[in-house]
Motif scaffolding. Structure first.
Motif, PDB file in Angstrom:
ATOM      1  N   GLY A 219       0.833  -1.195   0.000  1.00  0.00           N
ATOM      2  CA  GLY A 219       0.000   0.000   0.000  1.00  0.00           C
ATOM      3  C   GLY A 219       0.871   1.250   0.000  1.00  0.00           C
ATOM      4  N   ALA A 220       0.408   2.297  -0.667  1.00  0.00           N
ATOM      5  CA  ALA A 220       1.105   3.594  -0.667  1.00  0.00           C
ATOM      6  C   ALA A 220       0.038   4.677  -0.752  1.00  0.00           C
ATOM      7  CB  ALA A 220       2.084   3.690  -1.823  1.00  0.00           C
ATOM      8  N   THR A 221      -0.437   5.119   0.400  1.00  0.00           N
ATOM      9  CA  THR A 221      -1.531   6.084   0.439  1.00  0.00           C
ATOM     10  C   THR A 221      -0.973   7.473   0.737  1.00  0.00           C
ATOM     11  OG1 THR A 221      -1.953   5.622   2.776  1.00  0.00           O
ATOM     12  CG2 THR A 221      -3.176   4.331   1.176  1.00  0.00           C
ATOM     13  N   ASP A 222      -1.157   8.371  -0.200  1.00  0.00           N
ATOM     14  CA  ASP A 222      -0.765   9.769  -0.033  1.00  0.00           C
ATOM     15  C   ASP A 222       0.734   9.922   0.220  1.00  0.00           C
ATOM     16  OD1 ASP A 222      -1.960  12.388  -0.145  1.00  0.00           O
ATOM     17  OD2 ASP A 222      -1.395  12.648   1.944  1.00  0.00           O
ATOM     18  N   VAL A 223       1.550   9.120  -0.473  1.00  0.00           N
ATOM     19  CA  VAL A 223       3.003   9.244  -0.331  1.00  0.00           C
ATOM     20  C   VAL A 223       3.680   9.566  -1.661  1.00  0.00           C
ATOM     21  CG1 VAL A 223       3.352   6.742  -0.546  1.00  0.00           C
ATOM     22  CG2 VAL A 223       5.098   8.137   0.540  1.00  0.00           C
ATOM     23  N   LEU A 224       3.132   9.065  -2.772  1.00  0.00           N
ATOM     24  CA  LEU A 224       3.790   9.241  -4.066  1.00  0.00           C
ATOM     25  C   LEU A 224       3.787  10.695  -4.509  1.00  0.00           C
ATOM     26  CD1 LEU A 224       2.486   6.090  -5.988  1.00  0.00           C
ATOM     27  CD2 LEU A 224       4.429   6.321  -4.429  1.00  0.00           C
ATOM     28  N   ASN A 225       2.877  11.489  -3.962  1.00  0.00           N
ATOM     29  CA  ASN A 225       2.809  12.901  -4.327  1.00  0.00           C
ATOM     30  C   ASN A 225       3.963  13.727  -3.752  1.00  0.00           C
ATOM     31  OD1 ASN A 225       1.092  11.949  -2.173  1.00  0.00           O
ATOM     32  ND2 ASN A 225       0.582  14.059  -1.734  1.00  0.00           N
ATOM     33  N   TYR A 226       4.818  13.116  -2.946  1.00  0.00           N
ATOM     34  CA  TYR A 226       6.005  13.811  -2.439  1.00  0.00           C
ATOM     35  C   TYR A 226       7.277  13.372  -3.170  1.00  0.00           C
ATOM     36  CZ  TYR A 226       2.990  15.432   1.281  1.00  0.00           C
ATOM     37  OH  TYR A 226       1.959  16.035   1.971  1.00  0.00           O
ATOM     38  N   LEU A 227       7.133  12.564  -4.215  1.00  0.00           N
ATOM     39  CA  LEU A 227       8.304  11.971  -4.854  1.00  0.00           C
ATOM     40  C   LEU A 227       8.568  12.447  -6.275  1.00  0.00           C
ATOM     41  CD1 LEU A 227       7.799   8.374  -3.493  1.00  0.00           C
ATOM     42  CD2 LEU A 227       9.701   9.887  -2.946  1.00  0.00           C
ATOM     43  N   GLY A 228       7.574  12.911  -7.010  1.00  0.00           N
ATOM     44  CA  GLY A 228       7.826  13.339  -8.386  1.00  0.00           C
ATOM     45  C   GLY A 228       8.027  12.151  -9.301  1.00  0.00           C
ATOM     46  N   ASN A 229       9.239  11.960  -9.779  1.00  0.00           N
ATOM     47  CA  ASN A 229       9.561  10.824 -10.644  1.00  0.00           C
ATOM     48  C   ASN A 229       9.367   9.520  -9.864  1.00  0.00           C
ATOM     49  OD1 ASN A 229      10.830   8.812 -12.175  1.00  0.00           O
ATOM     50  ND2 ASN A 229      12.269  10.265 -13.049  1.00  0.00           N
ATOM     51  N   ALA A 239      10.088  -5.312  -6.612  1.00  0.00           N
ATOM     52  CA  ALA A 239      10.960  -6.162  -5.803  1.00  0.00           C
ATOM     53  C   ALA A 239      10.268  -6.648  -4.526  1.00  0.00           C
ATOM     54  CB  ALA A 239      12.239  -5.409  -5.447  1.00  0.00           C
ATOM     55  N   LEU A 240       9.327  -5.878  -4.022  1.00  0.00           N
ATOM     56  CA  LEU A 240       8.616  -6.259  -2.800  1.00  0.00           C
ATOM     57  C   LEU A 240       7.533  -7.306  -3.042  1.00  0.00           C
ATOM     58  CD1 LEU A 240       8.052  -2.821  -1.023  1.00  0.00           C
ATOM     59  CD2 LEU A 240       9.144  -4.809   0.015  1.00  0.00           C
ATOM     60  N   LEU A 241       6.833  -7.195  -4.173  1.00  0.00           N
ATOM     61  CA  LEU A 241       5.650  -8.014  -4.403  1.00  0.00           C
ATOM     62  C   LEU A 241       5.977  -9.420  -4.881  1.00  0.00           C
ATOM     63  CD1 LEU A 241       3.094  -5.634  -6.172  1.00  0.00           C
ATOM     64  CD2 LEU A 241       2.788  -6.788  -3.972  1.00  0.00           C
ATOM     65  N   ALA A 242       5.263 -10.380  -4.339  1.00  0.00           N
ATOM     66  CA  ALA A 242       5.272 -11.735  -4.896  1.00  0.00           C
ATOM     67  C   ALA A 242       4.416 -11.737  -6.158  1.00  0.00           C
ATOM     68  CB  ALA A 242       4.711 -12.713  -3.873  1.00  0.00           C
ATOM     69  N   ASP A 243       4.622 -12.733  -7.017  1.00  0.00           N
ATOM     70  CA  ASP A 243       3.796 -12.850  -8.208  1.00  0.00           C
ATOM     71  C   ASP A 243       2.326 -12.966  -7.805  1.00  0.00           C
ATOM     72  OD1 ASP A 243       6.083 -12.770  -9.686  1.00  0.00           O
ATOM     73  OD2 ASP A 243       6.098 -14.905 -10.200  1.00  0.00           O
ATOM     74  N   GLY A 244       1.482 -12.198  -8.453  1.00  0.00           N
ATOM     75  CA  GLY A 244       0.069 -12.186  -8.121  1.00  0.00           C
ATOM     76  C   GLY A 244      -0.291 -11.208  -7.020  1.00  0.00           C
ATOM     77  N   GLY A 245       0.717 -10.571  -6.421  1.00  0.00           N
ATOM     78  CA  GLY A 245       0.469  -9.620  -5.349  1.00  0.00           C
ATOM     79  C   GLY A 245      -0.167  -8.330  -5.856  1.00  0.00           C
ATOM     80  N   LEU A 246      -0.765  -7.577  -4.942  1.00  0.00           N
ATOM     81  CA  LEU A 246      -1.497  -6.366  -5.285  1.00  0.00           C
ATOM     82  C   LEU A 246      -0.764  -5.117  -4.813  1.00  0.00           C
ATOM     83  CD1 LEU A 246      -5.137  -7.441  -4.309  1.00  0.00           C
ATOM     84  CD2 LEU A 246      -4.069  -7.518  -6.578  1.00  0.00           C
ATOM     85  N   PHE A 247      -0.856  -4.063  -5.604  1.00  0.00           N
ATOM     86  CA  PHE A 247      -0.333  -2.752  -5.247  1.00  0.00           C
ATOM     87  C   PHE A 247      -1.501  -1.784  -5.241  1.00  0.00           C
ATOM     88  CE2 PHE A 247       2.548   0.984  -6.750  1.00  0.00           C
ATOM     89  CZ  PHE A 247       2.658   1.449  -5.451  1.00  0.00           C
ATOM     90  N   ALA A 248      -1.825  -1.252  -4.058  1.00  0.00           N
ATOM     91  CA  ALA A 248      -2.944  -0.316  -3.893  1.00  0.00           C
ATOM     92  C   ALA A 248      -2.373   1.039  -3.491  1.00  0.00           C
ATOM     93  CB  ALA A 248      -3.910  -0.826  -2.827  1.00  0.00           C
ATOM     94  N   PHE A 249      -2.688   2.089  -4.268  1.00  0.00           N
ATOM     95  CA  PHE A 249      -2.015   3.364  -4.021  1.00  0.00           C
ATOM     96  C   PHE A 249      -2.835   4.532  -4.554  1.00  0.00           C
ATOM     97  CE2 PHE A 249      -0.651   1.736  -8.088  1.00  0.00           C
ATOM     98  CZ  PHE A 249      -0.497   2.839  -8.931  1.00  0.00           C
ATOM     99  N   SER A 250      -2.411   5.717  -4.179  1.00  0.00           N
ATOM    100  CA  SER A 250      -3.076   6.939  -4.620  1.00  0.00           C
ATOM    101  C   SER A 250      -2.054   7.899  -5.204  1.00  0.00           C
ATOM    102  CB  SER A 250      -3.794   7.613  -3.445  1.00  0.00           C
ATOM    103  OG  SER A 250      -2.846   8.099  -2.502  1.00  0.00           O
TER     104      SER A 250
END
Length: 313
Positions: A219-229, A239-250
């Protein structure tokens, strides 16, 4: 010796700076700038004083003067904890950086930690963690997660939302004070400091007890907006996710186009096409998106996009 602290170290100079602040708050930034200039004559190495002067000049419509003050801040060297470079970007004096202002972000959230939950949730109507958890519930209602990694966990708001659906919950943040607040919620099996802008092995997300491909939810909630690229972050998520794993973010919504830009609030907004291209390049298939209001800012709704993506095998 440059002084980063909020005090100049001199009582009379601080008093003059306080008067300048009151003038700015009362709607006279031009007079505030003049008084701050006088204060800086007595404390010429006061870094935060120069930053405040830049803000007053900017509000007074003195673009060139603001640029001069912000460049003065950077001229002292150090870690740019006040975000002077981002201010110069907004004024059109510098290009958007590929690297985030990590020291500015760390200081911002260290300072904000004690009042984060109350100020953001109650005053700014912030509900991103709850909205992302609802998206997961709607799109993957039967999923239970062996290991969830909460990137930019802050005070643990997303951790509280997802706790009942995961066996092991890990939280990572750049701010040690935010991590301390998250620990008080007692929902994480592991909390650690991490820098999402660094390469994989230096990020703090991996180690002897923190294996690659260990998560079936990131999960990455309200964090990517501080990173730009975001290319480096997506490499970390892959690298973190196993195959079939989910990435939930905003992300904050940049509207059309295929990139990202820095907004007036010194946060980045990203376009849907930019995020989709990163997903495609990192073995992530977008399963769902949702437009949402992320928070209020200056009384205005901040528009965003929620994403749910699955890692292919």
């Amino acid at each position: 010796m440059p002084q980063n602290q909020l005090s100049s170290g001199d009582v009379l100079t601080d008093r003059r700076a306080d008067y300048a602040r009151m003038l700015a708050e009362s709607g006279d930034p031009g007079a505030a700038a003049e008084l701050m200039e006088q204060a800086l004559e007595q404390a010429p190495n006061w870094v935060s004083g120069w930053f405040r002067l830049g803000e007053y000049r900017e509000k007074a419509g003195n673009r060139d003067g603001a640029i001069e003050a912000y460049r003065k801040v950077l001229g002292f060297g150090g870690d740019d904890i006040f975000g002077a470079h981002l201010k110069l970007v907004l004024l059109g004096a510098e290009a958007v950086p590929d690297e985030p202002a990590r020291h500015y972000v760390e200081r911002l959230f260290d300072d904000y930690a004690e009042r984060f939950d109350k100020a953001l949730v109650e005053r700014l109507e912030y509900s991103v963690p709850k909205q992302v958890a609802s998206l997961l519930e709607r799109e993957a209602p039967d999923c239970r997660f062996a290991c969830t990694v909460d990137l930019g966990c802050g005070t643990g708001l997303f951790g509280v939302e997802i706790r009942s659906r995961t066996m092991r919950l890990e939280g990572f943040d750049l701010s040690t004070r935010m991590l301390a607040k998250a620990a008080q919620k007692q929902v994480y099996e592991h909390l650690g400091r991490a820098d999402l802008s660094l390469p994989t092995e230096a990020s703090g997300l991996f180690g002897e007890t923190l294996a690659r491909h260990r998560a079936d939810l990131v999960g990455a909630t309200d964090v990517l907006n501080y990173l730009g690229n975001l290319s480096g972050v997506f490499t970390l998520v892959e690298a973190l996710l196993a195959d079939g794993g989910l990435f939930a973010f905003s992300v904050e919504d940049a509207g059309g186009g295929d990139g990202f830009h820095l907004g007036e609030a010194m946060r980045f907004a990203h376009s849907e096409s930019y995020v989709r291209s990163l997903c495609a390049g990192h073995r992530l298939q977008v399963a769902a998106t949702e437009r949402a209001v992320l928070r209020k800012d200056g009384g205005n709704a901040v528009q965003g996009i929620l994403f749910l993506a699955a890692k292919g095998s």
